[in-house]
Structure formats: structure tokens, C-alpha cells
Design a protein around this motif. Structure first.
Motif, PDB file in Angstrom:
ATOM      1  N   VAL A  45      -8.114  -8.116  -0.119  1.00 53.76           N
ATOM      2  CA  VAL A  45      -6.892  -7.769   0.609  1.00 53.76           C
ATOM      3  C   VAL A  45      -6.569  -8.895   1.584  1.00 53.76           C
ATOM      4  O   VAL A  45      -7.437  -9.369   2.310  1.00 53.76           O
ATOM      5  N   LEU A  46      -5.316  -9.315   1.603  1.00 56.87           N
ATOM      6  CA  LEU A  46      -4.886 -10.359   2.519  1.00 56.87           C
ATOM      7  C   LEU A  46      -4.653  -9.771   3.905  1.00 56.87           C
ATOM      8  O   LEU A  46      -4.334  -8.584   4.043  1.00 56.87           O
ATOM      9  N   PRO A  47      -4.824 -10.578   4.952  1.00 54.57           N
ATOM     10  CA  PRO A  47      -4.620 -10.074   6.321  1.00 54.57           C
ATOM     11  C   PRO A  47      -3.213  -9.491   6.491  1.00 54.57           C
ATOM     12  O   PRO A  47      -2.231 -10.057   6.038  1.00 54.57           O
ATOM     13  N   GLY A  48      -3.143  -8.355   7.130  1.00 52.19           N
ATOM     14  CA  GLY A  48      -1.872  -7.703   7.389  1.00 52.19           C
ATOM     15  C   GLY A  48      -1.391  -6.786   6.277  1.00 52.19           C
ATOM     16  O   GLY A  48      -0.454  -6.025   6.460  1.00 52.19           O
ATOM     17  N   ALA A  49      -2.019  -6.845   5.107  1.00 45.33           N
ATOM     18  CA  ALA A  49      -1.568  -6.025   3.981  1.00 45.33           C
ATOM     19  C   ALA A  49      -1.955  -4.565   4.145  1.00 45.33           C
ATOM     20  O   ALA A  49      -1.281  -3.686   3.610  1.00 45.33           O
ATOM     21  N   VAL A  91      -2.624  -4.130  -9.599  1.00 45.89           N
ATOM     22  CA  VAL A  91      -3.208  -5.257  -8.862  1.00 45.89           C
ATOM     23  C   VAL A  91      -2.363  -6.508  -9.059  1.00 45.89           C
ATOM     24  O   VAL A  91      -2.112  -7.257  -8.102  1.00 45.89           O
ATOM     25  N   SER A  92      -1.886  -6.747 -10.271  1.00 50.45           N
ATOM     26  CA  SER A  92      -1.061  -7.941 -10.495  1.00 50.45           C
ATOM     27  C   SER A  92       0.262  -7.832  -9.743  1.00 50.45           C
ATOM     28  O   SER A  92       0.759  -8.819  -9.199  1.00 50.45           O
ATOM     29  N   ASP A  93       0.832  -6.626  -9.670  1.00 52.33           N
ATOM     30  CA  ASP A  93       2.040  -6.427  -8.871  1.00 52.33           C
ATOM     31  C   ASP A  93       1.766  -6.709  -7.397  1.00 52.33           C
ATOM     32  O   ASP A  93       2.561  -7.361  -6.718  1.00 52.33           O
ATOM     33  N   MET A  94       0.628  -6.225  -6.912  1.00 52.54           N
ATOM     34  CA  MET A  94       0.276  -6.426  -5.509  1.00 52.54           C
ATOM     35  C   MET A  94       0.001  -7.890  -5.204  1.00 52.54           C
ATOM     36  O   MET A  94       0.280  -8.365  -4.100  1.00 52.54           O
ATOM     37  N   GLN A  95      -0.522  -8.611  -6.195  1.00 50.62           N
ATOM     38  CA  GLN A  95      -0.758 -10.039  -6.014  1.00 50.62           C
ATOM     39  C   GLN A  95       0.582 -10.774  -5.912  1.00 50.62           C
ATOM     40  O   GLN A  95       0.756 -11.641  -5.063  1.00 50.62           O
ATOM     41  N   GLU A  96       1.532 -10.410  -6.752  1.00 45.97           N
ATOM     42  CA  GLU A  96       2.863 -11.023  -6.697  1.00 45.97           C
ATOM     43  C   GLU A  96       3.579 -10.694  -5.394  1.00 45.97           C
ATOM     44  O   GLU A  96       4.343 -11.512  -4.886  1.00 45.97           O
ATOM     45  N   GLU A  97       3.324  -9.506  -4.834  1.00 47.29           N
ATOM     46  CA  GLU A  97       3.950  -9.083  -3.582  1.00 47.29           C
ATOM     47  C   GLU A  97       3.266  -9.680  -2.360  1.00 47.29           C
ATOM     48  O   GLU A  97       3.754  -9.534  -1.240  1.00 47.29           O
ATOM     49  N   HIS A  99       0.085  -8.925  -1.265  1.00 46.37           N
ATOM     50  CA  HIS A  99      -0.820  -7.996  -0.580  1.00 46.37           C
ATOM     51  C   HIS A  99      -2.289  -8.313  -0.840  1.00 46.37           C
ATOM     52  O   HIS A  99      -3.130  -8.043   0.013  1.00 46.37           O
ATOM     53  N   VAL A 100      -2.601  -8.830  -2.023  1.00 47.07           N
ATOM     54  CA  VAL A 100      -3.985  -9.107  -2.394  1.00 47.07           C
ATOM     55  C   VAL A 100      -4.098 -10.478  -3.053  1.00 47.07           C
ATOM     56  O   VAL A 100      -3.111 -11.039  -3.522  1.00 47.07           O
ATOM     57  N   THR A 101      -5.317 -10.973  -3.082  1.00 48.11           N
ATOM     58  CA  THR A 101      -5.674 -12.157  -3.840  1.00 48.11           C
ATOM     59  C   THR A 101      -6.701 -11.731  -4.878  1.00 48.11           C
ATOM     60  O   THR A 101      -7.587 -10.939  -4.574  1.00 48.11           O
ATOM     61  N   VAL A 102      -6.580 -12.259  -6.080  1.00 49.46           N
ATOM     62  CA  VAL A 102      -7.521 -11.930  -7.141  1.00 49.46           C
ATOM     63  C   VAL A 102      -8.345 -13.167  -7.443  1.00 49.46           C
ATOM     64  O   VAL A 102      -7.796 -14.238  -7.712  1.00 49.46           O
ATOM     65  N   HIS A 103      -9.662 -13.009  -7.385  1.00 52.01           N
ATOM     66  CA  HIS A 103     -10.588 -14.109  -7.654  1.00 52.01           C
ATOM     67  C   HIS A 103     -11.181 -13.919  -9.046  1.00 52.01           C
ATOM     68  O   HIS A 103     -11.818 -12.892  -9.306  1.00 52.01           O
TER      69      HIS A 103
END
Length: 136
Positions: A45-49, A91-97, A99-103
């Protein structure tokens, strides 16, 4: 949301279950640009998300589970009791928005003298490493 009994009867435990169909969660999509994420891909999760407003319950649950540690796509699927394909799309939608980073674990390109020259390591470097290991 409805509540269904969980575990043995008489303990009073309840588990929240969703009455929303998976295709409704993804907006009818079965694929997204990044929906081929590997099962072992880790979600951060990215900061602030975490304080994001207006997200559906499934996306909020992903943020809650991944807020304190990295969580894999497979773990999120099990924790949310949703199919893997649905979790991949969310998760891919959230990455595009943002909110998250996927490793993911991506293989290193190795240049062996054949094919294109835009790769990472050369054959001579690999030979040097092998010779160094053999000398031990």
C-alpha cells in the motif's frame, strides 16, 4: 452483506459473506491490462492510500490487509474469499489508481552474444562470476 455462521455451532462466531457476484465486483470485466499478475506478486500500500474515500468494500479490504505488510495476490484471494481473477483485476485497478504498488519477480535479461544487445549482463561477466565461485 449478509452474515453466515462460521465454525461449529454454538460458539456464536459469525463471518461476513458477500452476496455480490464476482462479475459485479469487477464491473463485468474478466481481464485488465495488468490482470496477469503472478500469484506470488506482493502488494504494498502506498502512503496515504489507506485513508482513500469512495472505494468499494473489496478495495478497502485489500488496503486494510496490505496496510502493515506485503501481501501476495494468492493471500488476498484467500483472505477476501474472492476468486484469483477478481483479486488480480482489483489489484491492477488499484495500481493504476495509485493506491498500491505490486512487486513481482522478473527474470534478469542476460546477453550471451546472440540476439538483441539491450540486455543486462554480458557473457563475460557471467564467466567471471563462475570462475570466482569455482576458485573458492
Amino acid at each position: 452483506m449478509t452474515y453466515a455462521p462460521f465454525g461449529s455451532q454454538g460458539h456464536g462466531e459469525v463471518r461476513e459473506t458477500s452476496t455480490v457476484r464476482p462479475y459485479a465486483v469487477t464491473g463485468g470485466r474478466v481481464r485488465s491490462e495488468l490482470s496477469d499478475l503472478p500469484l506470488e506478486a506482493l502488494v504494498e500500500v502506498l502512503p496515504g492510500a489507506v485513508s482513500s474515500f469512495g472505494l468499494p468494500p473489496e478495495k478497502r479490504a485489500i488496503l486494510q490487509h496490505a496496510a502493515h505488510t506485503y501481501v501476495s495476490i494468492a493471500e488476498l484471494s484467500a483472505l477476501l474469499r474472492l476468486p484469483l481473477g477478481v483479486v488480480r483485476i482489483l489489484v491492477s485497478d488499484m495500481q493504476e489508481e495509485g493506491h498500491v504498488t505490486v512487486h513481482t519477480s522478473t527474470p534478469v535479461n542476460v546477453h550471451t552474444g546472440h540476439g538483441s544487445s539491450n540486455s543486462g549482463l554480458s557473457l563475460s561477466v557471467l564467466e567471471s562470476v563462475l570462475n570466482g565461485i569455482s576458485a573458492l
